[in-house]
Motif scaffolding. Sequence first.
Motif, PDB file in Angstrom:
ATOM      1  N   GLY A 106      11.436  84.967 -83.000  1.00  0.00           N
ATOM      2  CA  GLY A 106      11.494  86.349 -83.459  1.00  0.00           C
ATOM      3  C   GLY A 106      10.490  86.731 -84.520  1.00  0.00           C
ATOM      4  N   LYS A 340      18.125  88.502 -96.330  1.00  0.00           N
ATOM      5  CA  LYS A 340      18.550  89.596 -95.463  1.00  0.00           C
ATOM      6  C   LYS A 340      18.632  90.904 -96.221  1.00  0.00           C
ATOM      7  CE  LYS A 340      22.090  91.039 -92.161  1.00  0.00           C
ATOM      8  NZ  LYS A 340      23.392  90.736 -91.512  1.00  0.00           N
ATOM      9  N   THR A 343      15.091  92.195 -96.916  1.00  0.00           N
ATOM     10  CA  THR A 343      14.464  92.637 -95.675  1.00  0.00           C
ATOM     11  C   THR A 343      15.051  93.965 -95.209  1.00  0.00           C
ATOM     12  OG1 THR A 343      14.037  90.338 -95.062  1.00  0.00           O
ATOM     13  CG2 THR A 343      13.952  91.970 -93.295  1.00  0.00           C
ATOM     14  N   GLU A 344      16.360  94.108 -95.284  1.00  0.00           N
ATOM     15  CA  GLU A 344      16.994  95.368 -94.891  1.00  0.00           C
ATOM     16  C   GLU A 344      16.555  96.526 -95.782  1.00  0.00           C
ATOM     17  OE1 GLU A 344      21.143  94.428 -95.035  1.00  0.00           O
ATOM     18  OE2 GLU A 344      21.257  94.001 -92.882  1.00  0.00           O
ATOM     19  N   GLU A 348      14.313  99.531 -94.105  1.00  0.00           N
ATOM     20  CA  GLU A 348      14.890 100.876 -94.083  1.00  0.00           C
ATOM     21  C   GLU A 348      13.924 101.908 -94.649  1.00  0.00           C
ATOM     22  OE1 GLU A 348      19.544  99.442 -94.744  1.00  0.00           O
ATOM     23  OE2 GLU A 348      18.431 100.416 -96.381  1.00  0.00           O
ATOM     24  N   GLU A 376      18.116  84.241 -87.722  1.00  0.00           N
ATOM     25  CA  GLU A 376      18.982  85.227 -87.067  1.00  0.00           C
ATOM     26  C   GLU A 376      19.259  86.401 -87.996  1.00  0.00           C
ATOM     27  OE1 GLU A 376      19.559  81.268 -85.124  1.00  0.00           O
ATOM     28  OE2 GLU A 376      19.551  81.978 -87.213  1.00  0.00           O
ATOM     29  N   ALA A 377      19.463  86.100 -89.283  1.00  0.00           N
ATOM     30  CA  ALA A 377      19.717  87.160 -90.259  1.00  0.00           C
ATOM     31  C   ALA A 377      18.499  88.054 -90.441  1.00  0.00           C
ATOM     32  CB  ALA A 377      20.122  86.549 -91.607  1.00  0.00           C
ATOM     33  N   CYS A 379      16.093  88.586 -88.193  1.00  0.00           N
ATOM     34  CA  CYS A 379      15.923  89.397 -86.979  1.00  0.00           C
ATOM     35  C   CYS A 379      16.897  90.561 -86.961  1.00  0.00           C
ATOM     36  CB  CYS A 379      16.111  88.524 -85.746  1.00  0.00           C
ATOM     37  SG  CYS A 379      14.787  87.326 -85.461  1.00  0.00           S
ATOM     38  N   GLU A 380      18.109  90.317 -87.421  1.00  0.00           N
ATOM     39  CA  GLU A 380      19.100  91.391 -87.492  1.00  0.00           C
ATOM     40  C   GLU A 380      18.686  92.450 -88.510  1.00  0.00           C
ATOM     41  OE1 GLU A 380      22.341  93.666 -86.621  1.00  0.00           O
ATOM     42  OE2 GLU A 380      21.677  91.861 -85.549  1.00  0.00           O
ATOM     43  N   ALA A 381      18.101  91.994 -89.618  1.00  0.00           N
ATOM     44  CA  ALA A 381      17.757  92.904 -90.701  1.00  0.00           C
ATOM     45  C   ALA A 381      16.647  93.877 -90.330  1.00  0.00           C
ATOM     46  CB  ALA A 381      17.348  92.115 -91.937  1.00  0.00           C
ATOM     47  N   LYS A 383      16.131  95.218 -87.355  1.00  0.00           N
ATOM     48  CA  LYS A 383      16.493  96.104 -86.249  1.00  0.00           C
ATOM     49  C   LYS A 383      16.741  97.509 -86.755  1.00  0.00           C
ATOM     50  CE  LYS A 383      18.442  92.628 -83.146  1.00  0.00           C
ATOM     51  NZ  LYS A 383      19.645  92.144 -82.432  1.00  0.00           N
TER      52      LYS A 383
END
Length: 383
Positions: A106, A340, A343-344, A348, A376-377, A379-381, A383
């Motif tokens: 990712g 995470k 990154t979020e 944003e 994984e965290a 990649c989620e962040a 999105k």
Amino acid sequence: MMKTTRLYSRMAALLLAGILILTGTGCGSTATSGRSDTMEDMDSQTLVSDMGVGWNLGDTLDVCAADRDGDGRVNEAPAEGEKVDESLWGNVYTTPELFDHLKADGVQSVRIPVTWRDHISNDGKNTIDPDWMQRVQEIVDYAYDRDMYVILNIHHDGGGDPDFGAWIRTDAAGFEAVREKYRRVWEQIAAYFSGYDERLIFESMNEVGFDSVAEARAYDMLNTLNQDFVDLVRASGGNNDKRHLLIAGYWTDIEMTCDEKFQMPDDPADHCIVSVHYYTPYQFCITGEETTWGTDGDIKRMQGLIQKMEDNFVSQGVPVIVGEYGMISTDVNSRILFSKTLTELCHERGMATFFWDNGSEYDREAYQWRTEGLIEALCEAVK
């Protein structure tokens, strides 16, 4: 943020570089890589927003024979008769398969820090060793050819050990010599990689400040180098007239970079991005004195610093890349939550983030992440 116009100095720099390119003469002439890819026309904010999960190939091409602990001795040096190479600080040689696995996991963007100081001639011409330039290109191509964004920079040339090779940090008396060498080094890098498309981003330098002079002068010195960088790249041919450029903030520190004395360069292409790093709190990220992270106070502090970058840059039309973040703590929950959350918060607001990895996070032989759940965290962040 207002930009200072340096019209006459910029015109002179552009004219000089243009003459060197057209004539192919002088110490500024250099070979190119041979690529001639088509540059997609996109604004810098669109590019930054598209970067996704970012990762640093740390302690690799950025290695150098350095006094890393400040004790007055070089910590690592190559064997007699050997050149400094990417394995000097203990990492394995970089392979194409590394980037196959990173992309499959990712990762969409890679920052490749490069230190040039052990590979620059001392014959007065500051010529980069062609073998080193070729190896840098090979590793850039590993990521670039896999459709990743790649950031290429000047790294520990701005380190804190000038007695052992670092040369960018200086006092005011030595600044013109630094400018001359800086322009010469970037002249060669820019020409060599001029045919690459928008996936290759040049970054002016790493963590640099000039604290031995008065504060106003210190900022002016950094601003001057950043403007030299833009002027030179823009005049260097190929796709460089519109290449996206990453501009180092003062010490790449958020609060210092948000100071009004830091100025983004004038850029005719309007393709400049500001670079900062995130290692707050220092005790958690760098020294390990704090092993956990995630209190309300921790999160509020992070929110405030990222909001400051949005207010001072993103909302003013200047995109932002957090070129490094990371931590020394081995507490899994804290590592994941810190990464995470940052990154979020950044994504944003349209900012990109690049995890700093000196080889301790991603196993470059087994091609595995050592912190279970981290990728994984991330990649989620995004999105």
